[in-house]
Design a protein around this motif. Structure first.
Motif: not given
Length: 350
Positions: A250-254
């Motif tokens: 989630a941190q990487q993609q959003h």
């Protein structure tokens, strides 16, 4: 090997029928155990629009911990009954997506094992390695499926159940302005704990200020609760944690969105303390085998699950504003880690 009935799966069709048009159900994957085949069910309700917040409830990841699946099923049953008369619930669902995976590991529940039928511990199965030493065996191992906490072969794809859970979280929770997941387990100590990431490192998570704000409103509205709210890393580190994997994804993609995965770890040794004979049953170590204790457990945690749904629905009212995030991050560090820091663990924790 001894096998167990799965009354939770038997109850689901009736619940889905009672929920009528308000519920949707699908199968995330199918698991074969000998001549038996089990669905891994997903039940959703509420607004599917991607711009509304979401909350997910998960159980049965460890087959020995049947009480986790029962807590999720009990809350789903309550919602289905309330849909018949509760106007406020219908209003809440207009602006909230709710997702249920009560039986992630039906094969493990059927066999009465912590791991899935392939001997893999699903909570050690994600492609995340701890950056600091982990406890022997408990932190995850790749030597043999005959030993507990087996991660699976190095480089192999995730197990079907693990991959299915990740796919549901990616589709239903990640990418929304706010989402929260609560995964229900048992078996650690004598106190009920609410854990938040990270499990692969002792470094504080970037969204520590949001977790601290959630903890604050929980304390304010449940003054007499008996949960210990803390980072999992204060107890032990582990390889392969599914929620670490999903949080990092989630941190990487959003990076602009907030995803908070939490774990309810029910203190099952309290049940053993009250009924020492349970110590001689592998299943009894992780579950309240006496009926009135099981009912008490289901009642006690219903309020927690409902709080998580309401907090997700109303996240805009309690999430820290940008100008206060740094101060709340410092307060959280002092509260949970015994130290203060002028800057967050990440330069841009949002």
């Amino acid at each position: 090997m001894r096998t167990y009935r799965l009354p939770e799966l038997e109850d689901l069709p009736r619940l889905i029928t009672e929920g009528g048009p308000h519920l949707s159900a699908r199968t995330a994957c199918q698991i074969e155990v000998g001549a038996h085949r089990f669905d891994v069910p997903v039940i959703t309700l509420g607004n599917p629009a991607p711009d509304v917040p979401a909350v997910g409830f998960f159980g049965g990841i460890h087959g020995l911990e049947r009480i986790g699946a029962e807590v999720v099923m009990s809350y789903l049953h309550s919602l289905v009954q309330r849909l018949k008369w509760d106007r406020l619930l219908h209003t809440q669902l207009e602006g909230l997506r709710m997702v249920f995976m009560p039986l992630v590991n039906p094969g493990g529940l059927w066999l009465g094992t912590r791991a899935n039928p392939q001997g893999v511990d699903l909570m050690r199965n994600a492609p995340v390695d701890a950056v600091e030493p982990v406890p022997f065996l408990v932190g995850g191992q790749r030597w043999s499926a005959a030993l507990p906490w087996y991660r699976g072969p190095l480089g192999a794809p995730m197990q079907l159940e693990s991959a299915a859970l990740c796919q549901v979280v990616e589709q239903e929770l990640l990418g929304r302005p706010f989402s929260l997941a609560l995964d229900c387990h048992s078996g650690f100590g004598v106190q009920d704990r609410i854990w938040f990431p990270l499990a692969h490192t002792r470094a504080p998570m970037p969204h520590l200020s949001e977790v601290f704000a959630l903890h604050t409103i929980f304390e304010q509205t449940h003054a007499h609760h008996r949960y210990v709210f803390e980072p999992q890393s204060l107890q032990y580190l582990a390889h392969g944690d599914l929620w670490d994997h999903l949080y990092l994804q989630a941190q990487q993609q959003h990076p602009e969105q907030v995803f908070l995965p939490l774990t309810l770890e029910m203190g099952s040794w309290l049940w053993v303390k009250k009924n020492p004979r349970q110590l001689f049953s592998r299943h009894g170590i992780f579950n309240p085998l006496i009926e009135h204790r099981q009912q008490r457990v289901l009642r006690r945690h219903a309020g927690l699950l409902d709080f998580m749904a309401r907090a997700s629905s109303s996240h805009a009212l309690w999430r820290p504003a940008e100008q206060t995030r740094l101060a709340q991050h410092a307060q959280a560090l002092n509260h949970w880690y015994g130290r203060e820091l002028s800057r967050p663990a990440s330069e841009n924790p949002a």
